[in-house]
Design an enzyme around this catalytic site. Structure first.
Site, PDB file in Angstrom:
ATOM      1  CG  ASP A 202       0.237  -0.161   5.883  1.00 13.45           C
ATOM      2  OD1 ASP A 202      -0.915  -0.095   6.346  1.00 13.45           O
ATOM      3  OD2 ASP A 202       0.508  -0.784   4.853  1.00 13.45           O
ATOM      4  CD  GLU A 454      -1.802   4.054  -2.373  1.00 10.61           C
ATOM      5  OE1 GLU A 454      -1.673   3.226  -1.456  1.00 10.61           O
ATOM      6  OE2 GLU A 454      -0.999   4.149  -3.335  1.00 10.61           O
TER       7      GLU A 454
END
Length: 518
Positions: A202, A454
């Site tokens: 992102d 993550e």
């Protein structure tokens, strides 16, 4: 016995899903990793799909589900099939697979942008958005055909009995058709992303220059739910989000029509994953009694185009191409000559972006890469910009020497487990078995040590973002369950009538398998 115990108790031998040879078996010290990873996937299961994280990402994400299915096949091939089928059921009429499928039972304020922002069933009506499901309107990298093939190989008998490939093949073909026809914004054959979220990385510094042209949405016009569950220093900035929101809102307000947006970038990882999935679609077609030759030929053509348009000799890796740069070409084409316009693909207003990011290494997964380019990618992976095997164990998401490097901020430096998994495959594909094994061990060790984080600090391995993260657990499972391979290399083509050159071997062979557990 509870469901988690049932899923984790069974373990049977199977052929590997990797073609190049493993160099070691899994040591006894990690014998319980299977159980811990399976518990993460069980905890994140909603009944029809798996969320990446219960708190931070409470819906179904597109490329997350593909990676999750690859690992889930080792504990339940049936559930792995369902994971992909649930995602593909939300496909739009134009073929796009949305990057989020929203769970209607989750409160609107649990995640932003929420369904009322995307308005898929109304704003996406012309593009064929589902009427009864709420989704986003953008896409994510096309890992799905590769995932479907690997899931099929986990239990071919179950897959055939359920007609799994027969059901998903038309949807996967339509998905690729959408990308190849609607998203070829540069006109040369490569797919462009219309939003940084589509590429999956992102806030990569690769997007800084293209995003600088975007007027951000006012901060008061949205509320970030991600900061309720993650540290602000680990997440994209408010300015980033303002620009993300502006791009998404403009795309929505244009009815999700492709071609006129202010952001259009040809990304090496996105296109490499499409090529990999073209090879997988060839295998799926053959399993269904059709021919896969056209898919293979397309994959080979796309590989050549990827090299022509995105390879940079000076950088020793692939770079992103900004199609909306508006300036003169950079002159850093495949020849590396540096003469302005010489050997540069002539797309008016486009240029290669100089940022070195992990996206530019992902094409190593492709079996058809020229040998000199594969060798250069390996050197770059080991060199000072990424330093894998020296200063870092997992692959940083961005150039260690870059001014924008931040070891904790999302895709601006931290190491992610999905890119580690992809590059482990790439290293094995091109014969770098020792480096691949070291990367495999790093993925397993750090996934386990961080409670399946993550992402992690590439230097220290400190966890960042969510824990109990879906694809981290799933891909650790996949690497954990690969035994030693008895053969050196296998071929993409089933035919025994010809000698297959080294550039036609790789990770998409029919022998790809997982566990035989239901």
């Amino acid at each position: 016995m509870d469901r988690t115990a049932q899923l984790t108790a069974r373990s049977t031998p199977y052929e590997t899903a990797y073609d190049p040879p493993a160099t070691a078996t899994t040591p006894a010290t990690t014998t319980s990793l299977h159980t811990r990873a399976a518990r993460v996937l069980e905890a994140n299961w909603t009944g029809a799909s798996t969320v990446p994280s219960r708190d931070l990402y409470p819906h179904q994400w597109s490329w997350d589900s593909a990676f999750i299915a690859i690992g889930l096949r080792h504990v339940s091939p049936r559930r792995a099939q369902t994971e992909l089928e649930t995602l593909l059921a939300a496909q739009w009429g134009d073929g796009r697979v949305p990057h989020i499928v929203f769970n209607p039972s989750v409160p609107l304020d649990a995640y932003f942008p929420s369904p009322d922002f995307w308005r898929s069933s109304t704003a996406g009506r012309t593009a064929g958005a589902p009427r009864t499901l709420q989704t986003s309107g953008i896409v994510q990298p096309p890992v799905h055909a590769l995932a479907a093939w690997l899931v099929h190989r986990a239990d071919p008998e179950l897959s055939r009995a359920r007609g799994f490939l027969a059901r998903v093949h038309p949807r996967l073909a339509a998905w690729h058709r959408y990308l190849l026809h609607r998203r070829d914004l540069g006109g040369a054959g490569l797919v462009s992303v219309a939003h940084p979220w589509e590429q999956g990385m992102d806030n990569s510094p690769c997007w800084d220059a293209p995003l600088a042209r975007i007027t951000p949405a006012p901060a008061r016009s949205f509320r970030r739910a991600d900061l309720d569950h993650g540290a602000a220093e680990d997440r994209p900035t408010d300015l980033d989000y303002g620009r993300y929101v502006r791009l998404a809102a403009d795309y929505r307000d244009a009815g999700y029509a492709d071609g006129d947006g202010e952001f259009a970038v040809e990304d090496p990882a996105f296109n490499a994953l499409l090529i990999a999935s073209e090879y997988a679609l060839a295998r799926i077609a053959e399993e269904l009694g059709a021919t896969g030759s056209a898919r293979r030929a397309r994959a080979q053509r796309l590989t050549a185009t990827l090299v022509e348009r995105l390879w940079d000799v000076e950088a020793g890796m692939f770079l992103c191409r900004d199609l909306r740069a508006g300036g003169t070409p950079s002159g850093r084409g495949a020849s590396g000559s540096g003469a302005e316009g010489e050997d540069e693909p002539r797309v008016p207003g486009s240029r290669l972006l100089p940022e070195r990011a992990v996206s530019g290494l992902v094409p190593l997964i492709l079996p058809g890469l020229p040998r000199d380019i594969a060798a250069a990618l390996v050197r770059t992976l080991r060199g000072p910009h990424f330093s894998v095997g020296d200063r870092t164990r997992l692959v940083p998401s961005y150039d260690l020497l870059g001014e924008a490097f931040d070891p904790h901020r999302y895709w601006r430096g931290p190491a992610w487990f999905n890119t580690g998994w992809l590059l482990e495959r790439g290293l094995r594909t091109h014969g770098e078995t020792a480096a691949a094994e070291a990367l495999r061990r790093a993925v397993l060790d750090l996934a386990d040590a961080t409670d399946f984080a993550e992402y992690v600090d590439p230097y220290t391995g400190a966890p960042c973002g969510a824990t109990g993260f879906g694809w981290t657990a799933a891909l650790a499972l996949d690497l954990y369950h690969r035994p030693a391979v008895r053969h050196a290399r296998q071929h993409l083509d089933k035919s025994t009538q010809r000698v297959v050159p080294p550039t036609d071997t790789g990770t998409f062979d029919r022998s790809d398998r997982g566990g035989h557990r239901g």
